[in-house]
Design an enzyme around this catalytic site. Structure first.
Site, PDB file in Angstrom:
ATOM      1  CD  GLN A 188      30.589  41.435  44.954  1.00  0.00           C
ATOM      2  OE1 GLN A 188      29.536  40.870  44.705  1.00  0.00           O
ATOM      3  NE2 GLN A 188      31.221  41.317  46.084  1.00  0.00           N
ATOM      4  CB  THR A 189      31.847  47.211  46.527  1.00  0.00           C
ATOM      5  OG1 THR A 189      32.795  47.565  47.519  1.00  0.00           O
ATOM      6  CG2 THR A 189      30.516  47.857  46.864  1.00  0.00           C
ATOM      7  NE  ARG A 190      35.311  40.828  49.056  1.00  0.00           N
ATOM      8  CZ  ARG A 190      36.509  40.414  49.456  1.00  0.00           C
ATOM      9  NH1 ARG A 190      36.804  40.366  50.724  1.00  0.00           N
ATOM     10  NH2 ARG A 190      37.400  40.025  48.581  1.00  0.00           N
ATOM     11  CG  HIS A 194      37.730  55.013  49.859  1.00  0.00           C
ATOM     12  ND1 HIS A 194      37.281  55.875  50.826  1.00  0.00           N
ATOM     13  CD2 HIS A 194      37.981  53.833  50.499  1.00  0.00           C
ATOM     14  CE1 HIS A 194      37.281  55.267  52.010  1.00  0.00           C
ATOM     15  NE2 HIS A 194      37.695  54.024  51.840  1.00  0.00           N
ATOM     16  CG  HIS A 197      36.460  50.811  44.065  1.00  0.00           C
ATOM     17  ND1 HIS A 197      37.346  50.785  45.114  1.00  0.00           N
ATOM     18  CD2 HIS A 197      36.731  49.716  43.318  1.00  0.00           C
ATOM     19  CE1 HIS A 197      38.123  49.716  45.005  1.00  0.00           C
ATOM     20  NE2 HIS A 197      37.768  49.047  43.927  1.00  0.00           N
ATOM     21  N   GLY A 282      37.268  44.192  38.967  1.00  0.00           N
ATOM     22  CA  GLY A 282      38.516  44.888  39.255  1.00  0.00           C
ATOM     23  C   GLY A 282      39.647  43.897  39.427  1.00  0.00           C
ATOM     24  NE  ARG A 283      45.635  45.765  40.329  1.00  0.00           N
ATOM     25  CZ  ARG A 283      46.930  46.041  40.223  1.00  0.00           C
ATOM     26  NH1 ARG A 283      47.421  46.433  39.066  1.00  0.00           N
ATOM     27  NH2 ARG A 283      47.734  45.937  41.245  1.00  0.00           N
ATOM     28  CG  ASP A 284      42.981  40.034  44.846  1.00  0.00           C
ATOM     29  OD1 ASP A 284      42.923  38.861  44.453  1.00  0.00           O
ATOM     30  OD2 ASP A 284      43.268  40.360  46.007  1.00  0.00           O
ATOM     31  CG  HIS A 285      35.614  40.269  41.627  1.00  0.00           C
ATOM     32  ND1 HIS A 285      34.841  41.388  41.476  1.00  0.00           N
ATOM     33  CD2 HIS A 285      34.780  39.286  42.036  1.00  0.00           C
ATOM     34  CE1 HIS A 285      33.583  41.094  41.777  1.00  0.00           C
ATOM     35  NE2 HIS A 285      33.518  39.813  42.118  1.00  0.00           N
ATOM     36  CB  ALA A 286      35.619  37.282  44.879  1.00  0.00           C
TER      37      ALA A 286
END
Ligand SMILES: [Zn+2]
Length: 378
Positions: A188-190, A194, A197, A282-286
């Protein structure tokens, strides 16, 4: 008839994919019409396509309270965030039409229950804060005072912003099956992807059969990179640097809630419905601002018994190019000083791109950077 059920993919959450699409009712004109917010509309469409299986409609009080207190539905099945529909008053009839802001009707809801809710309590449980500067809390505070629960039948699907990337869970499952995949990792990404990721998606892909690149294209904060630009970035990156028979690119239609840890669980369960056996966290997701600790979205998975969620989270650290290692690495794999690491802050990257300059290749693929530079120019 449906090959999807015969594959060895992970089972949907709760056992079966929900399909709440159906016929437009003949008496639609006679029904009271409720106007949904963009978040509610996006939830409605996800219910229709089975993304939120086992939910068949907007949550009743038992599920709602159970989710807030225990992160489980009343049945005991894990579920992290309310999926609720706010209304100003109880409807008169036992069925209502649900429409978008433009008045276009999408669905009918069979009224099951109308109940009061405590915004402050929901904010504290869902978002871990009652600060109205938090975008999720702000949206919650702006909601109408009652929740309306009931099963929905959706006769008109939302116009997807990227039709070629719109795939319901049944469709991603079919795509995975066609490719013979059994283990699939969802990403998942917003943000544009780079090198950092790209690296972690590839590390994950090394251990499974396929990768679902699943960018969120629903509503986000206005300062996130526009979805159209991001989608172009994903295309050039995937075309240039990923084997096409190992990836599926599709859009995740959810609106961001910015609920951090709970949203990470929720995102994982949605991806399970899409057929993913693994999910990258990842770290700090959402997350947003400083509301959540760096690892909260990873730690929260430990609040569930092994196999309770079924989908396996894959946790990642920040990664970077290390000049001494001569490769991408993270604090887990590289012993060298940070001077050896190519690191650029988000602000610095935006500065470079805004000035039409390419960031170092160790940070960003030039093809991706070009798309972003073009976007900044227009
Ligand atoms: Zn190193």
């Amino acid at each position: 008839m449906n090959v999807v059920t015969e594959t060895k993919l992970i089972a949907p959450h709760g056992g079966a994919l929900v399909d709440r699409t159906g016929e437009r009712p003949a008496d639609l004109e006679q029904l009271e019409t409720l106007t949904l917010t963009s978040r509610e509309l996006s939830d409605l469409d996800m219910i229709a396509g089975g993304v939120l299986s086992p939910l068949e409609g907007f949550m009743g009080r038992d599920d709602y309270e159970s989710v807030l207190e225990t992160m489980r539905l009343a049945s005991g099945l894990p579920w992290a965030l309310p999926v609720s529909l706010s209304v100003a008053a109880a409807p008169a009839g036992d069925r209502v039409a649900l429409a978008g802001g433009d008045g276009k009707p999408y669905a009918v809801l069979e009224v099951d229950e109308v109940y009061e809710y405590d915004k402050e309590h929901e904010a504290r449980q869902s978002f871990r804060t009652t600060d109205e500067a938090h975008p999720g809390v702000a949206r919650l505070c702006a909601q109408k005072p009652l929740y309306l629960a009931g099963r929905v039948t959706v006769f008109e699907r939302l116009e997807p912003s990227f039709p070629e990337l719109a795939k319901d869970p049944a469709e991603t499952r079919a795509a995975f099956s066609e490719r013979g995949w059994r283990r699939v990792v969802g990403f998942q990404t917003r943000n544009p992807i780079h090198r950092a990721h790209e690296y972690l998606t590839k590390v994950a892909l090394e251990t499974v059969d396929g990768l679902l690149v699943h960018p969120l294209v629903g509503e986000t904060k206005s300062d996130d990179v526009p979805a159209a630009t991001r989608v172009e970035c994903y295309r050039v990156l995937l075309d240039g640097y990923y084997p096409s028979d190992r990836i599926v690119l599709s859009a995740f239609p959810a609106a961001m809630r910015y609920a951090g840890p709970r949203e990470a669980i929720w995102h994982a369960l949605c991806r399970k419905n899409y057929g993913c056996s693994h999910f990258i966290v990842g770290r700090d997701h959402a997350g947003v601002g400083d509301y959540y600790g760096t690892y909260d979205a990873q730690l929260i998975f430990d609040e569930f018994e092994p196999h309770e969620l079924d989908i396996e989270p894959m946790f990642f650290e920040h990664s970077f190019w290390c000049r001494t290692c001569g490769s991408m690495a993270s604090a887990k794999t590289c012993p060298h000083d940070s001077e050896q690491h190519v690191f650029l802050s988000g602000t610095k990257v935006r500065e470079l791109l805004g000035a039409g300059e390419l960031p170092p290749e160790e940070f960003s693929r030039p093809e991706v950077a070009e798309v972003l530079i073009d976007a900044y120019r227009t």
